[in-house]
Design an enzyme around this catalytic site. Structure first.
Site, PDB file in Angstrom:
ATOM      1  N   LYS A 186      12.411  -1.313   4.219  1.00  0.00           N
ATOM      2  CA  LYS A 186      12.943  -0.366   3.820  1.00  0.00           C
ATOM      3  C   LYS A 186      12.923   0.150   2.391  1.00  0.00           C
ATOM      4  O   LYS A 186      12.387  -0.528   1.690  1.00  0.00           O
ATOM      5  CB  LYS A 186      14.777  -0.936   4.285  1.00  0.00           C
ATOM      6  CG  LYS A 186      15.878   0.079   4.804  1.00  0.00           C
ATOM      7  CD  LYS A 186      16.642  -1.378   4.938  1.00  0.00           C
ATOM      8  CE  LYS A 186      17.895   0.482   4.980  1.00  0.00           C
ATOM      9  NZ  LYS A 186      19.576  -0.605   5.562  1.00  0.00           N
TER      10      LYS A 186
HETATM   11  O1  G3P Z   1      22.795  -0.725   5.143  1.00  0.00           O
HETATM   12  C1  G3P Z   1      23.128   0.693   4.611  1.00  0.00           C
HETATM   13  C2  G3P Z   1      23.964   0.543   4.894  1.00  0.00           C
HETATM   14  O2  G3P Z   1      24.585   0.732   6.648  1.00  0.00           O
HETATM   15  C3  G3P Z   1      25.349   0.499   4.751  1.00  0.00           C
HETATM   16  O3  G3P Z   1      26.292   0.576   5.110  1.00  0.00           O
HETATM   17  O4  G3P Z   1      28.949   0.590   4.709  1.00  0.00           O
HETATM   18  O5  G3P Z   1      27.150  -0.472   3.109  1.00  0.00           O
HETATM   19  O6  G3P Z   1      28.045   1.876   3.567  1.00  0.00           O
HETATM   20  P1  G3P Z   1      27.712   0.327   3.493  1.00  0.00           P
END
Ligand code: G3P
Length: 215
Positions: A83
């Site tokens: 990533k």
């Molecule tokens: O892993 C990346 C993403 O899904 C993060 O989500 O909820 O931290 O905006 P969030």
């Protein structure tokens, strides 16, 4: 649509995997920090739990550092997807890693132009963070739609991985649009399963089952 879990918690990952619904796993530095385990050993354990793409994020932001960390992470297990943040050095790294046969997930995508460039660089997955766009009164799902349309228009192989998903409606909309993957927190996976009529119906069936004569 493939379903990944967005988690670095081994119990959550094992629970979702046991239900047979998991196609892969995404992690990020915040999730790994929450798990409180060294990144590399955690990623290997996740790879042993789920046989699918497992995204592990680099911490470097310079080209050499991203390449070094990316190669190290990819060497941990054949299922690792590296990533990489959506910055210029990240795209340069994606180009090289992709030429070396290392799969990449380009993260922190907030615009269609960013997504177009990531695809040109050779990203395997693009991660639009739709919930974070919604958080600032934008329309995260339109970004998913734009990316799906653009990639389809030009037969681009990069897969749209809808990320930062917050609730079941996001999942349904991403699937209707044709996102290749949605990565979901464990809580959202459980929410997908819930329906009050299922609970009420089951309760009635179990009550009636007790009335059935045994002989
Ligand atoms: O892993 C990346 C993403 O899904 C993060 O989500 O909820 O931290 O905006 P969030």
């Amino acid at each position: 649509m493939k379903i990944f879990i967005d988690s670095a918690d081994l119990e959550e990952i094992a629970d979702a995997a046991a239900m047979g619904v998991l196609d892969g796993v995404t992690t990020n530095p915040s999730l790994v920090a929450k798990a409180g385990r060294p990144l590399r050993e955690l990623i290997v354990e996740i790879c042993e739990l789920v046989d699918g793409p497992i995204s592990a994020e680099v911490h470097a932001t310079d080209l050499e550092g991203i390449l070094r960390e990316g190669r190290e992470l990819a060497a941990l297990h054949p299922n690792v997807v590296v990533k990489v943040p959506l910055i210029a050095e990240g795209l340069k790294a994606v180009r090289t890693l992709s030429a070396e046969g290392i799969r990449t997930n380009v993260t922190l995508c907030f615009s269609a132009t960013q997504g177009l460039l990531a695809a040109k660089a050779g990203a395997t997955y693009i991660s639009p963070f739709l919930g974070r766009i919604d958080d600032i009164s934008g329309d995260g799902m339109s970004l998913v739609e734009q990316l799906v349309t653009i990639y389809r228009n030009y037969d681009i192989d990069t897969q749209v991985l809808a990320a930062s998903i917050r609730h079941p409606v996001h999942v349904v909309e991403a699937a209707m649009i044709g996102a290749d993957v949605a990565t979901l927190p464990h809580k959202v996976i459980l929410q997908l399963l819930q329906h009050p009529l299922t609970d009420i119906g089951l309760e009635r069936f179990l009550a009636d089952a007790k009335k059935i004569p045994s002989k």
